[in-house]
Design a protein around this motif. Sequence first.
Motif, PDB file in Angstrom:
ATOM      1  N   PRO A 141       0.779  -1.127   0.100  1.00  0.00           N
ATOM      2  CA  PRO A 141       0.134   0.131  -0.137  1.00  0.00           C
ATOM      3  C   PRO A 141       0.823   1.244  -0.057  1.00  0.00           C
ATOM      4  N   ILE A 142       0.249   2.383  -0.825  1.00  0.00           N
ATOM      5  CA  ILE A 142       0.859   3.695  -0.300  1.00  0.00           C
ATOM      6  C   ILE A 142      -0.161   4.495   0.126  1.00  0.00           C
ATOM      7  N   ARG A 143       0.092   4.883   1.256  1.00  0.00           N
ATOM      8  CA  ARG A 143      -0.558   5.688   2.244  1.00  0.00           C
ATOM      9  C   ARG A 143      -0.449   7.312   2.021  1.00  0.00           C
ATOM     10  N   ALA A 144      -1.595   7.862   2.501  1.00  0.00           N
ATOM     11  CA  ALA A 144      -1.932   9.350   2.072  1.00  0.00           C
ATOM     12  C   ALA A 144      -0.981  10.046   3.151  1.00  0.00           C
ATOM     13  N   PRO A 145       0.145  10.894   2.650  1.00  0.00           N
ATOM     14  CA  PRO A 145       0.835  11.763   3.569  1.00  0.00           C
ATOM     15  C   PRO A 145      -0.031  12.760   4.361  1.00  0.00           C
ATOM     16  N   CYS A 146      -1.240  13.065   4.100  1.00  0.00           N
ATOM     17  CA  CYS A 146      -1.990  14.024   4.971  1.00  0.00           C
ATOM     18  C   CYS A 146      -3.344  13.736   4.384  1.00  0.00           C
ATOM     19  N   SER A 147      -4.200  14.550   5.459  1.00  0.00           N
ATOM     20  CA  SER A 147      -5.701  14.426   5.027  1.00  0.00           C
ATOM     21  C   SER A 147      -6.241  15.634   4.245  1.00  0.00           C
ATOM     22  N   ASP A 151     -11.836  12.997  -4.549  1.00  0.00           N
ATOM     23  CA  ASP A 151     -11.895  12.114  -3.591  1.00  0.00           C
ATOM     24  C   ASP A 151     -11.494  12.409  -2.033  1.00  0.00           C
ATOM     25  N   PRO A 152     -11.992  12.405  -1.043  1.00  0.00           N
ATOM     26  CA  PRO A 152     -11.617  12.699   0.328  1.00  0.00           C
ATOM     27  C   PRO A 152     -10.750  11.762   0.673  1.00  0.00           C
ATOM     28  N   ILE A 153      -9.632  11.885   1.589  1.00  0.00           N
ATOM     29  CA  ILE A 153      -8.717  10.975   1.846  1.00  0.00           C
ATOM     30  C   ILE A 153      -8.215  11.243   3.353  1.00  0.00           C
ATOM     31  N   LEU A 154      -7.820  10.346   3.916  1.00  0.00           N
ATOM     32  CA  LEU A 154      -7.308  10.543   5.328  1.00  0.00           C
ATOM     33  C   LEU A 154      -6.045  10.179   5.702  1.00  0.00           C
ATOM     34  N   VAL A 155      -5.354  10.641   6.346  1.00  0.00           N
ATOM     35  CA  VAL A 155      -3.849  10.556   6.261  1.00  0.00           C
ATOM     36  C   VAL A 155      -3.550   9.000   7.128  1.00  0.00           C
ATOM     37  N   ASP A 156      -2.481   8.535   6.377  1.00  0.00           N
ATOM     38  CA  ASP A 156      -2.062   6.895   6.737  1.00  0.00           C
ATOM     39  C   ASP A 156      -3.008   5.979   6.371  1.00  0.00           C
ATOM     40  N   ARG A 157      -4.016   6.420   5.329  1.00  0.00           N
ATOM     41  CA  ARG A 157      -5.042   5.574   4.740  1.00  0.00           C
ATOM     42  C   ARG A 157      -4.388   5.127   3.455  1.00  0.00           C
ATOM     43  N   ALA A 158      -4.504   3.586   2.983  1.00  0.00           N
ATOM     44  CA  ALA A 158      -4.094   3.428   1.681  1.00  0.00           C
ATOM     45  C   ALA A 158      -4.732   4.057   0.439  1.00  0.00           C
ATOM     46  N   VAL A 159      -4.197   4.737  -0.252  1.00  0.00           N
ATOM     47  CA  VAL A 159      -4.919   5.531  -1.673  1.00  0.00           C
ATOM     48  C   VAL A 159      -4.374   4.765  -2.910  1.00  0.00           C
ATOM     49  N   ALA A 160      -3.478   3.820  -2.723  1.00  0.00           N
ATOM     50  CA  ALA A 160      -2.930   3.056  -3.926  1.00  0.00           C
ATOM     51  C   ALA A 160      -2.089   1.858  -3.346  1.00  0.00           C
ATOM     52  N   HIS A 161      -1.883   1.048  -4.595  1.00  0.00           N
ATOM     53  CA  HIS A 161      -1.101  -0.251  -4.366  1.00  0.00           C
ATOM     54  C   HIS A 161       0.102  -0.137  -5.283  1.00  0.00           C
ATOM     55  N   GLU A 169       7.547   6.864  -1.320  1.00  0.00           N
ATOM     56  CA  GLU A 169       7.594   8.121  -0.612  1.00  0.00           C
ATOM     57  C   GLU A 169       7.568   9.226  -1.978  1.00  0.00           C
ATOM     58  N   GLN A 170       8.396   8.522  -2.813  1.00  0.00           N
ATOM     59  CA  GLN A 170       8.451   9.878  -4.014  1.00  0.00           C
ATOM     60  C   GLN A 170       6.809   9.570  -4.829  1.00  0.00           C
ATOM     61  N   VAL A 171       6.262   8.534  -4.784  1.00  0.00           N
ATOM     62  CA  VAL A 171       5.141   8.439  -5.439  1.00  0.00           C
ATOM     63  C   VAL A 171       4.091   9.327  -4.650  1.00  0.00           C
ATOM     64  N   GLN A 172       4.119   9.274  -3.266  1.00  0.00           N
ATOM     65  CA  GLN A 172       3.414  10.235  -2.428  1.00  0.00           C
ATOM     66  C   GLN A 172       3.449  11.777  -2.930  1.00  0.00           C
ATOM     67  N   ALA A 173       4.726  12.105  -3.248  1.00  0.00           N
ATOM     68  CA  ALA A 173       5.028  13.451  -3.783  1.00  0.00           C
ATOM     69  C   ALA A 173       4.509  13.926  -4.956  1.00  0.00           C
ATOM     70  N   CYS A 174       3.804  12.926  -5.671  1.00  0.00           N
ATOM     71  CA  CYS A 174       3.238  13.058  -6.836  1.00  0.00           C
ATOM     72  C   CYS A 174       1.866  13.506  -6.787  1.00  0.00           C
ATOM     73  N   LEU A 175       1.240  13.594  -5.370  1.00  0.00           N
ATOM     74  CA  LEU A 175      -0.312  13.657  -5.273  1.00  0.00           C
ATOM     75  C   LEU A 175      -0.206  15.220  -4.702  1.00  0.00           C
ATOM     76  N   THR A 176      -1.052  15.710  -5.212  1.00  0.00           N
ATOM     77  CA  THR A 176      -1.528  17.011  -4.771  1.00  0.00           C
ATOM     78  C   THR A 176      -2.808  17.142  -3.735  1.00  0.00           C
ATOM     79  N   ILE A 177      -2.675  17.514  -2.449  1.00  0.00           N
ATOM     80  CA  ILE A 177      -3.611  17.384  -1.628  1.00  0.00           C
ATOM     81  C   ILE A 177      -3.933  18.639  -0.896  1.00  0.00           C
ATOM     82  N   SER A 178      -5.209  19.008  -0.864  1.00  0.00           N
ATOM     83  CA  SER A 178      -5.667  20.408  -0.235  1.00  0.00           C
ATOM     84  C   SER A 178      -6.836  20.393   0.577  1.00  0.00           C
TER      85      SER A 178
END
Length: 410
Positions: A198-204, A234-244, A254-263
């Motif tokens: 799993p790749i987890r969300a860095p923030c909510s 989609d709404p996401i929560l920190v540390d929840r899996a957003v992808a595999h 972690e580099q994959v997480q940096a490709c996500l723009t979350i606001s």
Amino acid sequence: MILLRAFRRLWVRVALMALLAVMASVLAALLEDVIPLAIKDRVKPDAVLPVLTILASSMLAVSTFSLNVMVSAHNAAASQATPRVHRILLANTTTHTALATFIGAFVYALTSIILFKAQLHGPGASVTILGVTVAVVVLVILAMLRWIDHLSELGSMENSLRVTEDAARGSLMQSRAAPALGARVLTDETVMPQKAEPIRAPCSGYLQFLDLRKLNGILEKENATVYFHIVPGDPILVDRAVAHAAGLTAEQREQVQACLTISDTRSFEQDRTFGLLVLSEIAARALSPGVNDPGTALDVINRQERLLWDWARTPPEDAPPAYDRIFVRPVAAAELIENAYGSIARDGAGTIEVVERLLKALETLSQGPDMALAKAARDMAGHARSHAAEALPLASQRERHIASPTDKTP
């Protein structure tokens, strides 16, 4: 995306206009020896300073007035339509260009006056500064004419609906041309590797943007694949899996997480359903007892019908996916119909003209070329009839409009 968002900020355009004063000073120094002596003797600083003073004082007043008008118009649009439309209006290039021209002209004139008073300009600088000032005055006049024309509709309901429809059309049609944002489509039949981690969300917050180009570059180096369970919006929560992901180390994940723009808020760049939802919110506000404006709801139904009809008529691209190592879930037709008409079917169930127009729009979409959208439209029509059966006050209205087309005799 970053460049677009930066260019839509007002202070960026003002800063670019303010650089004009510095550029004029540099240009004046470069042209010092080129300007004929007769022109230098004719155009002195005393001839330029009054023009700069008038420009600075007048642009300060115009800028203050224009900012007050913009804030008032945006607040009126947010209160009449929906608070979400405020962010669309903030990105309006016409408003930004006009305000940036006014404020930038003020900063340019003030900076030039300071440079003249500090005697930082050469003897022939007045000629160059006068030429630049004339160009600035022309820009101000053009911006003022455009601003006056724009003020006639700024903050109106019609303008709010139009800009929202335009914003919705871009992301919606993109979802039709590239159902998975240029990646491979993730379906129920897609087989995920057993070793995928799993790749987890860095923030909510809300996922706003997926940088697929950068992500695909990371995956190609490692011969890896990523399967996204979420899409922009989609709404996401920190540390929840957003992808595999399969084939990536912990550092690479972690580099994959940096490709996500979350606001904290949703945006229109890649969010396929947000525009339809904002339009439906405008209709819901119009149908509230405090507003009681069914005409706006009818307008929203028409606009959404156009959007969904164009979406259904646009064939998906047959080209192979640009990012074949990324899997993204496509938008479902039922999701589009629900975001467009779900709240209208509920809130407008007691208004006969809204019910009639809604059922007619859904009937049209049910006859469209896209089978999934047609089925979703028929299902939504059934929900709309169920709501109307409970809300319409007259039995004659219920008998006339609630029966499905297949139940009506010719």
